[in-house]
Design an enzyme around this catalytic site. Structure first.
Site, PDB file in Angstrom:
ATOM      1  N   ASP A 276     -29.115  24.751  39.853  1.00 21.41           N
ATOM      2  CA  ASP A 276     -28.887  25.091  41.254  1.00 21.41           C
ATOM      3  C   ASP A 276     -30.256  25.356  41.901  1.00 21.41           C
ATOM      4  OD1 ASP A 276     -27.772  25.617  43.693  1.00 21.41           O
ATOM      5  OD2 ASP A 276     -26.329  27.083  42.977  1.00 21.41           O
TER       6      ASP A 276
HETATM    7  C1  BGC Z   1     -25.850  26.439  46.245  1.00 22.87           C
HETATM    8  C2  BGC Z   1     -25.232  25.165  45.708  1.00 22.87           C
HETATM    9  C3  BGC Z   1     -25.703  23.983  46.497  1.00 22.87           C
HETATM   10  C4  BGC Z   1     -27.220  23.945  46.498  1.00 22.87           C
HETATM   11  C5  BGC Z   1     -27.805  22.759  47.235  1.00 22.87           C
HETATM   12  C6  BGC Z   1     -27.340  26.313  46.443  1.00 22.87           C
HETATM   13  O1  BGC Z   1     -27.855  27.404  47.115  1.00 22.87           O
HETATM   14  O2  BGC Z   1     -25.546  27.489  45.373  1.00 22.87           O
HETATM   15  O3  BGC Z   1     -23.827  25.263  45.743  1.00 22.87           O
HETATM   16  O4  BGC Z   1     -25.160  22.812  45.981  1.00 22.87           O
HETATM   17  O5  BGC Z   1     -27.695  25.136  47.101  1.00 22.87           O
HETATM   18  O6  BGC Z   1     -27.633  22.835  48.575  1.00 22.87           O
END
Ligand code: BGC
Length: 719
Positions: free
Chosen positions: A266
């Site tokens: 993530d």
């Molecule tokens: C979130 C994810 C997301 C990623 C990319 C993160 O902060 O937890 O769910 O896919 O950002 O945008």
């Protein structure tokens, strides 16, 4: 095919390979709107332009023109002509926004869920997206956590059903040739939905058995359906951050489940191994994450800055990097990017397909099915000749798309007021904002009273603004903000029928709403077609059929509260005064509204459960049936729910577990027989030694309209 990718890999330098493992946001790239600003962020990250030129994927790029420019500029500079993978969060729609996933969960409608993902994939792919960071399948039991709106709810079985439906919808059958589909990335692996205290990013603590039993099945279901990617979670699992957790990635995902797709961290989660306290610096974070199994590092540069040195010093084998790069190249190949790096991207198709009438039609259908009628004391449906006052901060507000709808526009959203205009003459409607989300003034209240005083019925359009849920959107108090409760009180003084329509991203503590108003429709964030769907439901042109996929707590003090809980050794009986049983002194044990609950404009009567046999052997089956009758005056859809209880296990078993459901349409007076099949397989669970087996003994088959209102059939297993 694989051979080609291996050949390509052989031609790559170590620097080029490492760069493939890096994912940066759009603004780092030449060709992106507003480029030329990249020096600052690059310096901050400590990486060079060369790394960017060789990077493997982009985060958040969309729009055919911009994506094509980025790809073109990239290929012009990239020695081996390896195209970029474009990834983005297309969670519940691209521009045509569907209800938030928690609402979709309440539809219990996997076909429509699949269709919504298919449409999202189509709109996103013509706009240049190759991979979506969805579905999010984290099981949730704590409504304080802002991200419950991204999940389909609290049940492992239902979440697995939707995980599969979303993956099918996003990916279709042939990603190589069907360029209207995108690869899916299931997230957040694992157990991100169980942060202590409901606070985002917080510690997750649970037994391995519980992880296996409740939290992992939906990720597994997505992978069984062929999901191409996995995103790791921010949290720890048993003391080790998921993004540096070898047991989760190498042992479970790779070795046990056989997953050979790409694992991405993530956002920033590799570098976060440092503040978590399992890595002293970026170098150690890079080593731990790659060794644990993270292929792509999202938005931090630990890999880019450290992997080369780690290989050159002999601390890490280059083959580990090769494996990750090969997986990324294979995904690019599977998506057909080597033949056509622009894949489905098309400005013409963007014009033609995005927000088409057909797409909006499905969005409305799903919104209608996702709303849940929580209370109705003889006010709904409204009559088209009634004078209605729409009061509240959501009366004319486009904030109905939810917090994960970056590409959607609030201007395109059908507001509540607009929906009403399609049902009744403008002269029958008055509107007032009544309050803001968190503040209210005397003037606003006076305006609301003036708007409502001649109405036959008042519709309160109230709720949380979308920023109050979603990532980082946690709340310790999950009531409607005080300002809006004041507005409700003010409207109540007018002594007219009150209908509440709620917009929110979590189950709320409904005190001050459900006890003060005559009807409550939980609309969640219904998406682009919000107003149309709500008007159809309130005026009875559609009959509410949504059923809660997450319990509504009586108060936040009960949280976590969920239907598939244990009995305890001292369950509370009918005597609510008894002290030494599990209970609170001040509130009931039960949630205010249980999992599976929802009303309709008609009523359904259930017969007793009849079983084809009381004895189940290892290879036989039992048919469990009920007769369901529509006892009201209008046609309606019922969700017949089937649960099982294992009376005595080797370890304690939940009071009931959903094992199946069927949605049926019934005309007034009509009866249908609904039959579920019970097999030994459904009775298996994880034992204390983590074996997944069943035990001989007594069981119950429970069937009914919600998890709390069930008829029982007794049977036993003898293998
Ligand atoms: C979130 C994810 C997301 C990623 C990319 C993160 O902060 O937890 O769910 O896919 O950002 O945008």
């Amino acid at each position: 095919m694989e051979k080609n990718m291996e050949n390509l890999l052989e031609q790559m330098t170590l620097e080029e390979k490492i760069a493939q493992l890096m994912q940066l946001a759009t603004f780092f790239y030449k060709g992106a709107a507003g480029d030329g600003e990249i020096t600052g962020p690059l310096e901050d990250m400590g990486i060079t332009n060369e790394v960017v030129q060789n990077s493997g994927s982009v985060l958040g790029a969309s729009g055919a023109k911009e994506v094509s420019n980025i790809q073109k500029e990239h290929l012009a500079d990239n020695r081996l002509g390896i195209p970029l993978l474009m990834m983005a969060d297309i969670v519940h729609g691209f521009k045509t926004i569907f209800p938030v996933p928690l609402a979709i969960g309440c539809s219990w409608d996997q076909e429509l869920a699949e269709k919504s993902a298919e449409i999202a994939a189509k709109e996103a792919s013509v706009s240049g997206v190759h991979v979506t960071f969805a579905p999010m399948v984290d099981l949730v039991r704590d409504p304080r956590w802002g991200r419950v709106m991204e999940s389909t709810g609290e049940d492992p079985f239902l979440n697995a059903v939707f995980a599969k439906a979303f993956v099918r919808g996003f990916q279709g059958d042939d990603l190589t040739h069907d360029h209207f589909r995108v690869a899916a990335c299931v997230k957040h692996f694992a157990a991100y939905g169980a942060p202590e205290g409901g606070r985002d990013y917080n510690t997750v603590n649970m037994s391995e058995r519980q992880l296996l039993e409740s939290y992992l099945p939906a990720y597994k279901a997505a992978l069984d359906e062929g999901c191409e990617m996995v995103m790791t979670a921010f949290n720890t699992v048993d003391g080790i951050p998921a993004s540096g957790n070898k047991k989760l990635m190498r042992d479970l995902l790779r070795d046990e489940w056989g997953f050979d797709g790409v694992i991405i961290s993530d956002w920033g989660a590799v570098k976060e191994l440092i503040p978590h306290g399992v890595a002293e610096d970026e170098r150690e974070a890079a080593k731990k994450a790659l060794e644990a199994g993270v292929d792509i590092e999202m938005m931090t540069a630990c890999y880019a800055k450290s992997l080369q040195e780690l290989v050159e010093s002999g601390e890490m084998s280059e083959s580990l990097i090769d494996e990750s790069v090969l997986r990324i190249l294979q995904l690019k190949n599977k998506l057909g990017l080597f033949e056509n790096p622009y894949r489905g991207t098309s400005e013409e198709l963007e014009e033609e397909l995005i927000m088409s009438t057909e797409h909006r039609k499905v969005a409305k259908e799903l919104a209608v099915k996702s709303c849940v009628l929580l209370k109705n004391e003889n006010v709904l449906p409204l009559k088209k000749n009634q004078k209605v006052a729409i009061v509240g901060p959501f009366a004319t507000n486009g904030d109905v798309l939810g917090p994960w709808s970056w590409h959607g526009s609030r201007d395109d959203a059908v507001k509540v007021y607009d929906g009403f205009l399609t049902k009744t003459a403008a002269s029958n409607i008055t509107v007032a904002k009544g309050s803001d989300i968190e503040t209210v003034t005397e003037d606003q209240l006076t305006e609301a009273v003036n708007a409502a005083k001649d109405a036959d019925v008042i519709v309160l359009a109230v709720g949380e603004e979308s920023e109050m849920s979603g990532e980082g959107g946690c709340r310790a108090d999950i009531k409607l903000p005080e300002a809006q409760l004041t507005l409700i009180q003010k409207m109540k003084e007018l002594d007219k029928p009150l209908v509440t329509v709620l917009f929110n991203g979590r189950p709320l503590d409904l005190h001050g709403i459900i006890d003060q108003t005559d009807a409550v429709l939980e609309a969640w964030y219904p998406g682009t077609e919000a107003g149309h769907a709500i008007a159809d439901l309130l005026y009875g042109d559609a009959n509410p059929s949504g059923r809660l996929s997450m319990s509504f707590p009586y108060s936040v003090g009960q949280v976590p509260v969920y239907y598939n809980c244990f009995n305890t050794g001292r369950p509370q009986g009918d005597d609510k005064q008894e002290r030494y049983v599990t209970h609170y002194l001040d509130i009931p044990n039960e949630p205010l509204l249980p999992f599976g609950y929802g009303l309709s404009y008609t009523t359904f009567a259930y017969s007793e459960v009849s079983l084809s046999s009381e004895k189940l052997s290892g290879d036989s089956e039992i048919k469990a049936s009920v007769h369901v009758t529509n006892t009201g005056n209008v046609a309606g859809e019922e969700t017949v729910q089937f649960y099982i209880r294992d009376i005595a296990g080797e370890v304690v078993r939940p009071l009931r577990e959903l094992k199946g459901y069927e949605k049926i349409m019934l005309n007034p007076g009509e009866t249908k027989v609904v039959t579920f099949t019970i097999t030994e397989e459904q009775l298996r669970y994880y034992h204390s030694d983590l074996s997944f087996t069943s035990d001989n003994g007594a069981f119950q088959a429970l069937i009914g309209p919600n998890s709390n209102d069930l008829a029982i059939g007794n049977f036993y297993l003898k293998k």
